[in-house]
Each structure stands twice: as structure tokens, then as C-alpha cells.
Motif scaffolding. Structure first.
Motif, PDB file in Angstrom:
ATOM      1  N   GLU A 225      43.636  71.511  59.144  1.00  0.00           N
ATOM      2  CA  GLU A 225      44.703  72.487  58.950  1.00  0.00           C
ATOM      3  C   GLU A 225      45.988  71.907  58.356  1.00  0.00           C
ATOM      4  OE1 GLU A 225      45.333  74.220  62.761  1.00  0.00           O
ATOM      5  OE2 GLU A 225      43.293  75.024  62.925  1.00  0.00           O
ATOM      6  N   GLU A 226      46.227  70.608  58.551  1.00  0.00           N
ATOM      7  CA  GLU A 226      47.500  70.009  58.121  1.00  0.00           C
ATOM      8  C   GLU A 226      47.268  68.723  57.337  1.00  0.00           C
ATOM      9  OE1 GLU A 226      50.246  71.511  58.609  1.00  0.00           O
ATOM     10  OE2 GLU A 226      49.963  72.877  60.288  1.00  0.00           O
ATOM     11  N   LYS A 227      46.168  68.652  56.596  1.00  0.00           N
ATOM     12  CA  LYS A 227      45.794  67.370  55.980  1.00  0.00           C
ATOM     13  C   LYS A 227      46.894  66.791  55.097  1.00  0.00           C
ATOM     14  CE  LYS A 227      41.578  66.427  54.669  1.00  0.00           C
ATOM     15  NZ  LYS A 227      40.304  66.270  53.929  1.00  0.00           N
ATOM     16  N   SER A 228      47.532  67.607  54.285  1.00  0.00           N
ATOM     17  CA  SER A 228      48.533  67.070  53.363  1.00  0.00           C
ATOM     18  C   SER A 228      49.725  66.464  54.094  1.00  0.00           C
ATOM     19  CB  SER A 228      49.026  68.164  52.414  1.00  0.00           C
ATOM     20  OG  SER A 228      49.691  69.192  53.129  1.00  0.00           O
ATOM     21  N   LYS A 229      49.952  66.889  55.336  1.00  0.00           N
ATOM     22  CA  LYS A 229      51.078  66.359  56.112  1.00  0.00           C
ATOM     23  C   LYS A 229      50.725  65.071  56.837  1.00  0.00           C
ATOM     24  CE  LYS A 229      53.220  70.868  56.953  1.00  0.00           C
ATOM     25  NZ  LYS A 229      53.662  71.823  57.987  1.00  0.00           N
ATOM     26  N   VAL A 230      49.436  64.859  57.118  1.00  0.00           N
ATOM     27  CA  VAL A 230      49.055  63.712  57.943  1.00  0.00           C
ATOM     28  C   VAL A 230      48.247  62.656  57.204  1.00  0.00           C
ATOM     29  CG1 VAL A 230      49.095  65.126  60.035  1.00  0.00           C
ATOM     30  CG2 VAL A 230      46.934  64.817  58.806  1.00  0.00           C
ATOM     31  N   LEU A 231      47.754  62.968  56.007  1.00  0.00           N
ATOM     32  CA  LEU A 231      46.922  62.009  55.270  1.00  0.00           C
ATOM     33  C   LEU A 231      47.287  62.043  53.794  1.00  0.00           C
ATOM     34  CD1 LEU A 231      44.428  60.068  55.116  1.00  0.00           C
ATOM     35  CD2 LEU A 231      43.061  62.103  54.656  1.00  0.00           C
ATOM     36  N   GLN A 232      47.640  60.879  53.251  1.00  0.00           N
ATOM     37  CA  GLN A 232      47.968  60.762  51.834  1.00  0.00           C
ATOM     38  C   GLN A 232      47.410  59.432  51.330  1.00  0.00           C
ATOM     39  OE1 GLN A 232      49.600  63.081  50.069  1.00  0.00           O
ATOM     40  NE2 GLN A 232      50.339  64.408  51.699  1.00  0.00           N
ATOM     41  N   CYS A 233      46.694  59.460  50.218  1.00  0.00           N
ATOM     42  CA  CYS A 233      46.104  58.242  49.667  1.00  0.00           C
ATOM     43  C   CYS A 233      46.188  58.258  48.143  1.00  0.00           C
ATOM     44  CB  CYS A 233      44.626  58.098  50.075  1.00  0.00           C
ATOM     45  SG  CYS A 233      44.351  58.006  51.846  1.00  0.00           S
ATOM     46  N   LEU A 234      46.837  57.259  47.576  1.00  0.00           N
ATOM     47  CA  LEU A 234      46.820  57.116  46.126  1.00  0.00           C
ATOM     48  C   LEU A 234      45.445  56.655  45.668  1.00  0.00           C
ATOM     49  CD1 LEU A 234      50.212  55.336  45.378  1.00  0.00           C
ATOM     50  CD2 LEU A 234      49.495  57.541  44.506  1.00  0.00           C
ATOM     51  N   PRO A 235      44.989  57.069  44.497  1.00  0.00           N
ATOM     52  CA  PRO A 235      43.699  56.590  43.991  1.00  0.00           C
ATOM     53  C   PRO A 235      43.631  55.066  43.922  1.00  0.00           C
ATOM     54  CG  PRO A 235      44.474  58.434  42.678  1.00  0.00           C
ATOM     55  CD  PRO A 235      45.598  58.072  43.589  1.00  0.00           C
ATOM     56  N   GLU A 236      44.770  54.438  43.589  1.00  0.00           N
ATOM     57  CA  GLU A 236      44.784  52.977  43.469  1.00  0.00           C
ATOM     58  C   GLU A 236      44.589  52.257  44.801  1.00  0.00           C
ATOM     59  OE1 GLU A 236      47.887  54.534  40.457  1.00  0.00           O
ATOM     60  OE2 GLU A 236      47.005  55.112  42.388  1.00  0.00           O
ATOM     61  N   SER A 237      44.741  52.983  45.897  1.00  0.00           N
ATOM     62  CA  SER A 237      44.592  52.352  47.208  1.00  0.00           C
ATOM     63  C   SER A 237      43.154  52.384  47.707  1.00  0.00           C
ATOM     64  CB  SER A 237      45.491  53.056  48.229  1.00  0.00           C
ATOM     65  OG  SER A 237      45.001  54.365  48.516  1.00  0.00           O
ATOM     66  N   TYR A 238      42.235  52.890  46.900  1.00  0.00           N
ATOM     67  CA  TYR A 238      40.862  53.105  47.374  1.00  0.00           C
ATOM     68  C   TYR A 238      40.224  51.823  47.902  1.00  0.00           C
ATOM     69  CZ  TYR A 238      35.931  54.316  47.540  1.00  0.00           C
ATOM     70  OH  TYR A 238      34.638  54.501  47.959  1.00  0.00           O
ATOM     71  N   SER A 239      40.331  50.721  47.157  1.00  0.00           N
ATOM     72  CA  SER A 239      39.683  49.469  47.581  1.00  0.00           C
ATOM     73  C   SER A 239      40.196  49.005  48.934  1.00  0.00           C
ATOM     74  CB  SER A 239      39.903  48.377  46.532  1.00  0.00           C
ATOM     75  OG  SER A 239      39.249  48.702  45.327  1.00  0.00           O
ATOM     76  N   ALA A 240      41.517  49.111  49.134  1.00  0.00           N
ATOM     77  CA  ALA A 240      42.098  48.699  50.406  1.00  0.00           C
ATOM     78  C   ALA A 240      41.655  49.622  51.534  1.00  0.00           C
ATOM     79  CB  ALA A 240      43.619  48.679  50.304  1.00  0.00           C
ATOM     80  N   CYS A 241      41.617  50.927  51.269  1.00  0.00           N
ATOM     81  CA  CYS A 241      41.177  51.883  52.297  1.00  0.00           C
ATOM     82  C   CYS A 241      39.710  51.669  52.647  1.00  0.00           C
ATOM     83  CB  CYS A 241      41.400  53.317  51.815  1.00  0.00           C
ATOM     84  SG  CYS A 241      43.127  53.800  51.669  1.00  0.00           S
ATOM     85  N   LEU A 242      38.892  51.370  51.636  1.00  0.00           N
ATOM     86  CA  LEU A 242      37.473  51.116  51.889  1.00  0.00           C
ATOM     87  C   LEU A 242      37.300  49.856  52.720  1.00  0.00           C
ATOM     88  CD1 LEU A 242      34.525  51.860  51.465  1.00  0.00           C
ATOM     89  CD2 LEU A 242      34.576  50.597  49.296  1.00  0.00           C
ATOM     90  N   GLU A 243      38.068  48.816  52.420  1.00  0.00           N
ATOM     91  CA  GLU A 243      37.972  47.597  53.222  1.00  0.00           C
ATOM     92  C   GLU A 243      38.426  47.849  54.652  1.00  0.00           C
ATOM     93  OE1 GLU A 243      39.246  42.870  53.238  1.00  0.00           O
ATOM     94  OE2 GLU A 243      40.370  44.268  51.971  1.00  0.00           O
ATOM     95  N   ALA A 244      39.476  48.638  54.812  1.00  0.00           N
ATOM     96  CA  ALA A 244      39.938  48.985  56.160  1.00  0.00           C
ATOM     97  C   ALA A 244      38.846  49.727  56.923  1.00  0.00           C
ATOM     98  CB  ALA A 244      41.207  49.829  56.082  1.00  0.00           C
ATOM     99  N   LEU A 245      38.177  50.675  56.254  1.00  0.00           N
ATOM    100  CA  LEU A 245      37.080  51.403  56.895  1.00  0.00           C
ATOM    101  C   LEU A 245      35.948  50.459  57.282  1.00  0.00           C
ATOM    102  CD1 LEU A 245      35.505  53.908  57.770  1.00  0.00           C
ATOM    103  CD2 LEU A 245      34.857  54.260  55.370  1.00  0.00           C
ATOM    104  N   GLU A 246      35.594  49.545  56.396  1.00  0.00           N
ATOM    105  CA  GLU A 246      34.526  48.590  56.699  1.00  0.00           C
ATOM    106  C   GLU A 246      34.875  47.762  57.932  1.00  0.00           C
ATOM    107  OE1 GLU A 246      34.290  46.457  53.065  1.00  0.00           O
ATOM    108  OE2 GLU A 246      33.124  47.998  52.016  1.00  0.00           O
ATOM    109  N   GLU A 247      36.133  47.328  58.028  1.00  0.00           N
ATOM    110  CA  GLU A 247      36.574  46.547  59.189  1.00  0.00           C
ATOM    111  C   GLU A 247      36.526  47.397  60.453  1.00  0.00           C
ATOM    112  OE1 GLU A 247      37.585  43.317  59.429  1.00  0.00           O
ATOM    113  OE2 GLU A 247      37.157  42.878  57.338  1.00  0.00           O
ATOM    114  N   VAL A 248      36.955  48.652  60.344  1.00  0.00           N
ATOM    115  CA  VAL A 248      36.941  49.560  61.503  1.00  0.00           C
ATOM    116  C   VAL A 248      35.516  49.776  61.994  1.00  0.00           C
ATOM    117  CG1 VAL A 248      37.266  51.979  62.174  1.00  0.00           C
ATOM    118  CG2 VAL A 248      39.102  50.753  60.995  1.00  0.00           C
TER     119      VAL A 248
END
Length: 337
Positions: free
Chosen positions: A49-72
């Protein structure tokens, strides 16, 4: 499972902004406890219901976000194997949440269309953000929505090059959407004495953080809720710490603690910043912490008290502390007799 123990209120007699960092308890980087399902329902609702307020990701951050997910995923599956399970098929991973029945696919070419950081915070009890440096060598919580019309100025372009992301579902007085492009210093502008006392130390701390030296720290806020508020409304507090409740009871005064963790990711070199929120009402605090809270309340200069909302809840908190202290003293005297 009982919640990971929160750091106690220390009862400092002089207000000072402190980093107060310590070595991360790596066995408990991420935590799971008895509140998991209740908070998971709220996380799912916010992302729906509030995704734009609680989650924001630039396309350029994908590799870092993917690595964070892998670590999690690696951590959760090793630490809580009865709750999480992962499987690999070629270059794709599947993670199964046994508690919720959810399955997520990531990596490879045909992985989930969900942002990796969103998958991560659907699994954890922690909010997660990615910190990266911009062209000015400053760390940014720099986030961007696809619908955000960036102005074509040198300053705005520099902000978009910071390449970071944030999934902050339980913020206090702000939303991710509002803080697009803010530096760590800008994020702390409202905090009294932050720039004078710790700004330089924070910059040095982040620069020196290595994959082998993860750290953590704790802080707390005091907020006021209405008697009829549910857990969703207490956790998701994007506008203010104090709701319209001029005469709060001890049950309406909430100590909101944050366990903050800092890990440098080995592959991308970015920092994943985690925040676990723990809620305790005033009447649930042990006597020692009540006394320490009262000591700190009295130590705050006027401008600090105004920033923390002391005029709303402070008198009631001090009154409750004194009442409980007297009750405890009377009980001890009766026992001695």
C-alpha cells in the motif's frame, strides 16, 4: 523465541551525541523472534500500500542490493535452518520462508521481478539500506523513485550518481520518498549538536569500516501513541513521534529502540545498514531503566527537550517513575518489618 536483548538506557547525566559503536554480534546480525509474524504482516501491507514511501532503489544500485540479499539469505538459512531454506538451480537461487509459505527466486536471467532489497526485507525483521559514496566522497542514503522527476542540474546529477537504496518500513518522522539524495549529514540536520560532536567521527567510521570489522550501535526515542492505536500505526510513524494524546498513560508512552548494524559488503564494497526496531511501553521498563530515563530527561537542555518532545510526555514519565519508586520503597519497608 524471545527478542534479542535491547541495550538498556544508560542514565547519562549530561546530554551528548555519541556514536557509541561496538563490535557486531555477528551470530545475531539479523534476528528472528516471537514478533516475526505480526511484523511480517505489517511489512507486507506497507509494501503493498505504501511502497513508494518505504522502498526506493536506483537501477545503478542493483548489484549492491543483490549482494545484500545474497548475504541475508545465506545468514538466515544458516542461522535459522528450521525457518528458511534455499536451493540453487544453475545461476538462480530460490529461498523458501517456511513460516510464511513465501518463495522468492533471485539471480540469473529469469529471477523475481521484485527488487532484491524488497525480497531481503520481506525475509528479515530489520529495515535495510545501502550506503554508497557520491562524487564528493560522501556517503548517501540516496534513493530515487521511477516517478521522481530529477532536475537536470549538476547537483542533482551528482546525487543520482550516489547509487544507493533503502527499504525503511518503520521510520520515525520521515519517509524514504522524502529524503531522496540526502547525505548522512543532511539526514541528521535536526539532531541537536550532531554536527558539532560526531559528524566527523561518523565520516571516519564509515570510511574505515571493512568486511571483517562489522559494527553495531543502539539508540532510543520516546513516542506517544493513542490508546486505540494498533501495532501498524505504532511501527509506521512517518510524520511525528507524538500522536494527539495530551494526557498519555504509561501504557501510551513508548520507548522505541533501534539496534543499528553496519556491514561492508565484500564484493561491491558498499555498506548495508540495518535497523531493528524494538518497542517497550513505559510501564514495562524495569525500575533501573526508569530511573535512568528520568535522569536523562532531566539532563537535557531546553532545546534538546523540545526536539525530543519532552513537553508532551516528560511530566507523565517523571511522575510515573517517582510513583513506582515510592511503591517499591514501601514494599521493601514492609518486607523488612
Amino acid at each position: 523465541m524471545t527478542p534479542y536483548p535491547a541495550q538498556p538506557i544508560k542514565g547519562r547525566e549530561r546530554y551528548r551525541v555519541m556514536m557509541d559503536v561496538r563490535r557486531l554480534d555477528v551470530q545475531n546480525w539479523l534476528t528472528i523472534d516471537k514478533n516475526y509474524m505480526d511484523e511480517h504482516v505489517i511489512r507486507s501491507q506497507l509494501l503493498a500500500e505504501e511502497k513508494s514511501k518505504v522502498l526506493q532503489c536506483l537501477p545503478e544500485s542493483y548489484s549492491a542490493c543483490l549482494e545484500a540479499l545474497e548475504e541475508v539469505v545465506e545468514f538466515l538459512c544458516q542461522r535459522f535452518p528450521n525457518m528458511f531454506e534455499r536451493k540453487k538451480n544453475g545461476d538462480e537461487w530460490t529461498v523458501y520462508n517456511k513460516m510464511t509459505g513465501e518463495t522468492f527466486v533471485f539471480g540469473g536471467q529469469s529471477g523475481s521481478h521484485i527488487d532484491p532489497l524488497e525480497v531481503a526485507v520481506r525475509l528479515t525483521m530489520e529495515d535495510l539500506s545501502i550506503l554508497m559514496k557520491n562524487a564528493d566522497d560522501e556517503y548517501y542514503l540516496s534513493v530515487c523513485a521511477s516517478a521522481c522527476p530529477w532536475a537536470e542540474t549538476k547537483e542533482k546529477r551528482r546525487l543520482t550518481n550516489s547509487r544507493a537504496a533503502s527499504a525503511s518500513l518503520f521510520p520515525v518522522g520521515w519517509t524514504v520518498q522524502e529524503r531522496i539524495g540526502w547525505t548522512i549529514s543532511q539526514l541528521h540536520n535536526p539532531v541537536p549538536l550532531w554536527h558539532q560532536q560526531v559528524a566527523n567521527s561518523v565520516s571516519k567510521f564509515l570510511a574505515r569500516l571493512t568486511p571483517s570489522s562489522p559494527m553495531e550501535r543502539s539508540n532510543y526515542f520516546v513516542e506517544v501513541k493513542r490508546p486505540d492505536e494498533d501495532l501498524f500505526e505504532v511501527l509506521y510513524r512517518p510524520t511525528t513521534l507524538s500522536e494527539d494524546n495530551p494526557d498519555p498513560s504509561p501504557e501510551d508512552i513508548v520507548i522505541r529502540r533501534e539496534r543499528q548494524t553496519f556491514r561492508r559488503l565484500p564484493r561491491t564494497g558498499t555498506i548495508v545498514f540495518g535497523v531493528k526496531t524494538i518497542l517497550t511501553t513505559l510501564d514495562e521498563l524495569p525500575m533501573k531503566e526508569l530511573e535512568n530515563l528520568a535522569k536523562e530527561i532531566r539532563s537535557w537542555p531546553k532545546y534538546v527537550g523540545e526536539y525530543k518532545g519532552r513537553e508532551v510526555w516528560g511530566p507523565k514519565a517523571l511522575e510515573f517513575c517517582e510513583k513506582k519508586r515510592q511503591q517499591l520503597q514501601e514494599t521493601q519497608e514492609k518486607m523488612e518489618v
